[in-house]
Design a protein around this motif. Sequence first.
Motif, short mmCIF file in Angstrom:
data_model
loop_
_atom_site.label_atom_id
_atom_site.label_comp_id
_atom_site.label_asym_id
_atom_site.label_seq_id
_atom_site.Cartn_x
_atom_site.Cartn_y
_atom_site.Cartn_z
N MET A 1 0.84 -1.20 0.00
CA MET A 1 0.00 0.00 0.00
C MET A 1 0.87 1.24 0.00
SD MET A 1 -2.85 1.26 2.80
CE MET A 1 -3.99 -0.07 2.44
N THR A 2 0.56 2.20 -0.87
CA THR A 2 1.32 3.43 -0.93
C THR A 2 0.88 4.39 0.17
OG1 THR A 2 -0.26 4.49 -2.42
CG2 THR A 2 1.51 3.18 -3.43
N ALA A 3 1.71 5.43 0.39
CA ALA A 3 1.37 6.41 1.41
C ALA A 3 0.07 7.14 1.07
CB ALA A 3 2.51 7.41 1.58
N ALA A 4 -0.12 7.44 -0.22
CA ALA A 4 -1.34 8.13 -0.63
C ALA A 4 -2.57 7.26 -0.39
CB ALA A 4 -1.25 8.52 -2.11
N ALA A 5 -2.45 5.97 -0.72
CA ALA A 5 -3.58 5.06 -0.48
C ALA A 5 -3.85 4.92 1.01
CB ALA A 5 -3.28 3.70 -1.09
N ASP A 6 -2.78 4.89 1.82
CA ASP A 6 -2.94 4.79 3.27
C ASP A 6 -3.70 6.00 3.80
OD1 ASP A 6 -2.65 3.99 5.92
OD2 ASP A 6 -0.75 5.04 6.15
N ARG A 7 -3.32 7.20 3.35
CA ARG A 7 -4.03 8.41 3.79
C ARG A 7 -5.49 8.37 3.34
NH1 ARG A 7 0.74 10.89 2.14
NH2 ARG A 7 -0.23 11.68 0.25
N ALA A 8 -5.72 7.89 2.12
CA ALA A 8 -7.11 7.82 1.62
C ALA A 8 -7.95 6.89 2.47
CB ALA A 8 -7.10 7.37 0.16
N TRP A 9 -7.36 5.72 2.85
CA TRP A 9 -8.09 4.79 3.71
C TRP A 9 -8.39 5.41 5.07
CZ3 TRP A 9 -10.79 0.52 3.33
CH2 TRP A 9 -10.65 -0.29 2.20
N ARG A 10 -7.40 6.09 5.64
CA ARG A 10 -7.60 6.69 6.96
C ARG A 10 -8.67 7.78 6.91
NH1 ARG A 10 -2.11 6.89 10.53
NH2 ARG A 10 -1.21 4.92 9.84
N ILE A 11 -8.61 8.61 5.89
CA ILE A 11 -9.61 9.67 5.76
C ILE A 11 -11.00 9.07 5.54
CG2 ILE A 11 -10.37 11.59 4.31
CD1 ILE A 11 -7.38 12.17 3.78
N GLY A 12 -11.08 8.05 4.70
CA GLY A 12 -12.37 7.41 4.45
C GLY A 12 -12.96 6.78 5.68
N LEU A 13 -12.12 6.07 6.45
CA LEU A 13 -12.62 5.45 7.68
C LEU A 13 -13.04 6.50 8.70
CD1 LEU A 13 -10.11 2.49 8.17
CD2 LEU A 13 -12.52 2.34 7.53
N GLY A 14 -12.26 7.59 8.79
CA GLY A 14 -12.61 8.65 9.74
C GLY A 14 -13.91 9.34 9.38
N LEU A 15 -14.07 9.64 8.10
CA LEU A 15 -15.32 10.27 7.67
C LEU A 15 -16.51 9.33 7.87
CD1 LEU A 15 -14.15 12.06 4.38
CD2 LEU A 15 -14.67 13.12 6.60
N GLY A 16 -16.27 8.03 7.62
CA GLY A 16 -17.34 7.06 7.86
C GLY A 16 -17.72 6.98 9.32
N ALA A 17 -16.70 6.98 10.21
CA ALA A 17 -16.98 6.93 11.65
C ALA A 17 -17.71 8.19 12.11
CB ALA A 17 -15.67 6.77 12.43
N ALA A 18 -17.25 9.36 11.64
CA ALA A 18 -17.91 10.61 12.02
C ALA A 18 -19.33 10.66 11.47
CB ALA A 18 -17.11 11.81 11.51
N GLY A 19 -19.52 10.19 10.23
CA GLY A 19 -20.86 10.16 9.66
C GLY A 19 -21.79 9.24 10.43
N THR A 20 -21.26 8.10 10.84
CA THR A 20 -22.07 7.17 11.64
C THR A 20 -22.46 7.80 12.97
OG1 THR A 20 -20.95 5.27 10.62
CG2 THR A 20 -22.12 4.88 12.69
N LEU A 21 -21.49 8.50 13.58
CA LEU A 21 -21.76 9.15 14.86
C LEU A 21 -22.83 10.22 14.71
CD1 LEU A 21 -20.89 9.39 17.84
CD2 LEU A 21 -19.15 11.02 17.10
N VAL A 22 -22.69 11.06 13.68
CA VAL A 22 -23.68 12.11 13.45
C VAL A 22 -25.04 11.50 13.12
CG1 VAL A 22 -24.33 14.02 11.93
CG2 VAL A 22 -21.98 13.83 12.75
N GLY A 23 -25.02 10.44 12.30
CA GLY A 23 -26.28 9.79 11.96
C GLY A 23 -26.96 9.19 13.16
N PHE A 24 -26.18 8.60 14.06
CA PHE A 24 -26.75 8.02 15.27
C PHE A 24 -27.40 9.09 16.14
CE2 PHE A 24 -26.10 6.91 19.80
CZ PHE A 24 -26.94 5.81 19.87
N LEU A 25 -26.71 10.23 16.27
CA LEU A 25 -27.23 11.30 17.13
C LEU A 25 -28.40 12.03 16.48
CD1 LEU A 25 -23.80 12.73 18.35
CD2 LEU A 25 -25.35 11.24 19.61
#
Length: 542
Positions: A1-25
Amino acid sequence: MTAAADRAWRIGLGLGAAGTLVGFLAGAFVVLLLATGAAPDFRAVAGDRYLLGVVLFTLEQAVLSTLLSVVGAIPLALALHRARFPGRRAVLRLFLLPQVLPVLVGALAILTIWGRNGLLSDALAAIGLARLDIYGLSGILIAHVFFNLPLAARLMLAGLDRVPAESWKLAGQLSLSPMATFRLVEWPALRGALPAAASLIFMLCVTSFTLVLVLGGGPGATTLEVAIYQSLRYDFDPGRAITLSLVQIGLTAIVLWLATRLGGDAAAGFGLGGRALRYDRRSPVRAFLDALVLLFGIGFVLAPFVAVVVRGLEADLARLLADPAVHRAAITSIVIATAAALLAMAVSLAIVLAIEALRNAPGDRLTPRRVVLGNGLETTASLVLVVPPIVVGAGWFLSLRQVTDVFAAAPYVVVATNAAMAVPFIVRIVGPALAAANQATGRLADSLGLAGLSRLLVVDWPVLRAPVALGFAFALAISLGDLGAIALFGSQDLVTLPYLLLQRMGSYRTADAAGLALLLGILCLSLMALAERGLARRDHPA
């Protein structure tokens, strides 16, 4: 995995977690509206003198509690930073305990010291003076200062620890006076931490529930959070509950925005205290005043803990330990707290890793989009503090009632709600540590091509181990002592230790309540110590 792909995965997971949190609330509000057919009615609140009084009292107690906590924390943080004495690290850990002590236990401890039958009242009565009556605003303020003054002191101490060593060396070389050192070195560091500390404490005081429920003393000392609980639990008026919730969220969002405009960091963190070397000129008078401040601060924080132990030992602990109801409540509390802490940790880590991936992308320009996304993730984690857990629980409870057994669904609602409420604290603990590590080793890791799981294990995890342990322990303690969600959904089949403690208090079994408070405090601190020690220990070489 490249550094760019790693950052993309981290950003995607973080946005997904934040979206889930906002959706739950946010979803809880939508479900509550759709399930009941209610609608917010702000005109009804504006025309109701009682509800206007609740709003004004909520602001009054929150502003006063914040001022008292922050103003008192300034000399305490300065004294802790200047002093170097045996046991300093133990004092810093003592100042962590109010944040992890179950709020209901803390309320009982405050009553034991300051209440009408407390130790201070007994002392006043012995010399012929009137006993104290702390029910109402005075009791709420004392309790809030007990919980929040150590928190503010630690946040300000973290700001002082970030002062460069060169500043202290220069202060020593110029032989600056204590006042000049405060004006040129200490105050700028404290001023930078003030907005974050004040906004966090204000949000905690606005959303205070258990303390006001126990110490409020009647309709004249009711906050928005308690009024929301009453609207759902006793009146079942979802429209008014949601209206009051939106008012509460609006007020705290305004304060958070003002704090950000003043330069505060919404995700400012705190640790266990640094070892900064100071070279400024020593003053015997200042040292004496610092000693007095430390004695008062330590005594103010330590006295309620001692009171909990003393009163708890007076109870029939053997009978309580043999009580099957206590066994069931303890097991229920541990299971719910562990599940909530694990869930909160997963969501928080995803958000923190995404924030750092957005703000530290070597070779990429920090675009406005990245700045907006990073700030949005931080704000999402902070705004969770202002959402009433009772409304969140009620909304999803009504939703799950349509598809499953309502009583079987209650534990899952409580776990998810407690997890959401622990996210802001974990982000504040883990975030600054990861940011500092990325500044120190991020470029090197990128140059070596470390990405994905390798980077997480080799670069991030050694730095995150101790903060993750502390954050997990905090989440455990927050859920273990929670009385917000469980107060709405507690039943004969779902009883936690705080809920059992509230039942014993309501039936005037004060000795049992004192014993349960001691047992809950010991259980909470023991689980925290095990979690922190187990996760924070360093790996031994093979």
